[in-house]
Design an enzyme around this catalytic site. Structure first.
Site, PDB file in Angstrom:
ATOM      1  N   LYS A  39       0.920  -1.238  -0.100  1.00 55.34           N
ATOM      2  CA  LYS A  39      -0.099  -0.039   0.152  1.00 55.34           C
ATOM      3  C   LYS A  39       0.708   1.314   0.068  1.00 55.34           C
ATOM      4  CE  LYS A  39      -0.487   0.056   5.063  1.00 55.34           C
ATOM      5  NZ  LYS A  39      -1.134   0.306   6.226  1.00 55.34           N
ATOM      6  N   ARG A 137      -9.875   0.901  15.495  1.00 53.28           N
ATOM      7  CA  ARG A 137      -9.973   1.475  14.124  1.00 53.28           C
ATOM      8  C   ARG A 137     -10.902   0.655  13.336  1.00 53.28           C
ATOM      9  NH1 ARG A 137      -4.467   1.818  10.766  1.00 53.28           N
ATOM     10  NH2 ARG A 137      -4.841  -0.383  10.537  1.00 53.28           N
ATOM     11  N   TYR A 270      14.922  31.298   4.959  1.00 55.20           N
ATOM     12  CA  TYR A 270      13.504  31.765   5.551  1.00 55.20           C
ATOM     13  C   TYR A 270      13.774  32.007   7.296  1.00 55.20           C
ATOM     14  CZ  TYR A 270      11.296  31.141   1.207  1.00 55.20           C
ATOM     15  OH  TYR A 270      10.848  31.156  -0.377  1.00 55.20           O
ATOM     16  N   MET A 318      10.964  24.824   0.057  1.00 55.04           N
ATOM     17  CA  MET A 318      10.226  23.846  -0.563  1.00 55.04           C
ATOM     18  C   MET A 318      11.057  22.974  -1.579  1.00 55.04           C
ATOM     19  SD  MET A 318       6.883  24.633  -3.090  1.00 55.04           S
ATOM     20  CE  MET A 318       6.069  25.270  -1.871  1.00 55.04           C
TER      21      MET A 318
END
Length: 374
Positions: A39, A137, A270, A318
């Site tokens: 998965k 779950r 940043y 990014m």
């Protein structure tokens, strides 16, 4: 990978995946089936390539999260049995039947919907019943005061028309933990699982495949391996703590794209969270959080460059981030930077980011090309 068009890439060793498969296979009982978890694009390794290798190796089953993942494998020629672990709306039972997929059923109401849909289509849907033994779950409620009702609902499901109930399973919450409380909790889950099966069988139903051993249980609770095991993290070389001799299958690599010298008291990136204290040889690495490098690890992790450790400096951007090359004179533009792999362990990166290795593997983005080493 020397092609600098590949600014950042992930090397995936199919040989290591095969090694891990065969190592785990040798560890489990001879007649126990092997289900490989593929998965989430095989935890970022590439579901199609991994599934084909497992099929070639002789694995018995695959598991994915949703219908789209299963159909992708079928379209790419994977023919072995596939179990869908998550929910599929009954409107798509036709696709389950057409693609010969096995569907998880987590409650009687859904079982009835699947039965009705399969009957209308004139087919028989293969299913595995999931029991909620403590993960809280998905699954039939069966703990404590729900036990009798849970058994009744399981038996009713097994008697519905147009359903082929091949298996029953549960999922452990803390099987990968070795403290006394976690061991006790896993054993409690296992006992409830086997008690429900025993009670259902006393009412005339049977299951061909009983499975509950995820990666943690394969390593820590061999008595729980039953008819099939479900290694996920183990398959990709993690989670055995060296006990089985597994090999990590992915190595994430980037390159140095620029090198500059900065004087003391220069702000980097940043937020101005890092300021140089001395004349610094700073490199720009061509990978950022859009590639899967966790922003939360900024300033807490070092990458492997030219056999040495290069601290990451300032906030991660990014598409790039800055690394300190002051003490690595051999580093130059084009030098490889190992983000994680043999020389920069993914567990340390996960710790720096306050997360788990699973998330980092799955977070390697689609724009990072996978280069298969075979």
């Amino acid at each position: 990978m020397k092609d600098l068009q590949k600014r950042t890439w992930a090397e995936v060793s199919l040989n290591n995946i095969e090694h891990n498969y065969r190592t785990i296979r040798a560890h489990i009982p001879e007649n126990t089936k092997f289900l490989g978890i593929v998965k989430a694009d095989a935890y970022g390794h590439g579901a199609v390539e991994v599934a084909k290798r497992l099929e070639k190796c002789g694995a018995d089953y695959l598991a994915i999260a949703c219908l789209d993942e299963a159909i992708e494998l079928r379209k790419c020629g994977v023919t072995m049995p596939i179990l869908i672990l998550g929910h599929t709306p009954p409107d798509y039972v036709n696709l389950l039947l057409e693609n010969k997929l096995t569907q998880t059923v987590s409650c009687e109401a859904k079982a009835i919907e699947y039965s009705n849909a399969a009957r209308e289509l004139g087919g028989t849907l293969k299913i595995h019943i999931k029991l909620d033994t403590g993960m809280s779950r998905l699954g039939y409620l069966c703990a404590d005061s729900y036990f009798d009702e849970g058994v009744k609902n399981v038996v009713s499901t097994c008697n519905l028309p147009n359903l082929d109930v091949e298996g029953v399973y549960t999922h452990f919450a803390v099987s990968d933990f070795s403290d006394e409380d976690s061991i006790a909790y896993t054993k409690k889950q296992f006992k409830l699982f086997t008690d429900v099966i025993r009670a259902a069988e006393e009412k005339g139903v049977s299951f061909k495949i009983r499975h509950c051993a995820n990666s943690g249980a394969v390593v820590n609770h061999p008595e729980m391996m039953l008819d099939m095991v479900r290694p996920g993290f183990l398959l990709y070389g993690y989670g055995d703590e060296g006990k089985l001799g597994l090999k990590p299958a992915m190595r994430m690599v980037s390159t140095v794209s620029t090198i500059k010298y900065y004087e003391p008291q220069t702000c980097i990136s940043y937020g101005r969270n890092f300021v140089t204290e001395k004349r610094t040889r700073m490199g720009v690495m061509a990978a950022g959080y859009a590639d899967g490098l966790p922003w939360a690890a900024a300033g807490k992790y070092s990458f492997a460059v030219e056999g040495k450790s290069a601290p990451q400096r300032g906030n991660i951007c990014m598409d790039m981030c800055m690394i300190d090359l002051t003490d690595i004179p051999d580093a130059s533009v084009g030098s490889e930077v190992e983000i994680f792999g043999e020389n920069a362990r993914i567990e340390r990166l996960a710790e720096a980011a306050g997360t788990i290795p699973y998330e980092l593997l799955c977070a390697v983005s689609k724009r990072v090309p996978r280069v298969y080493i075979d």
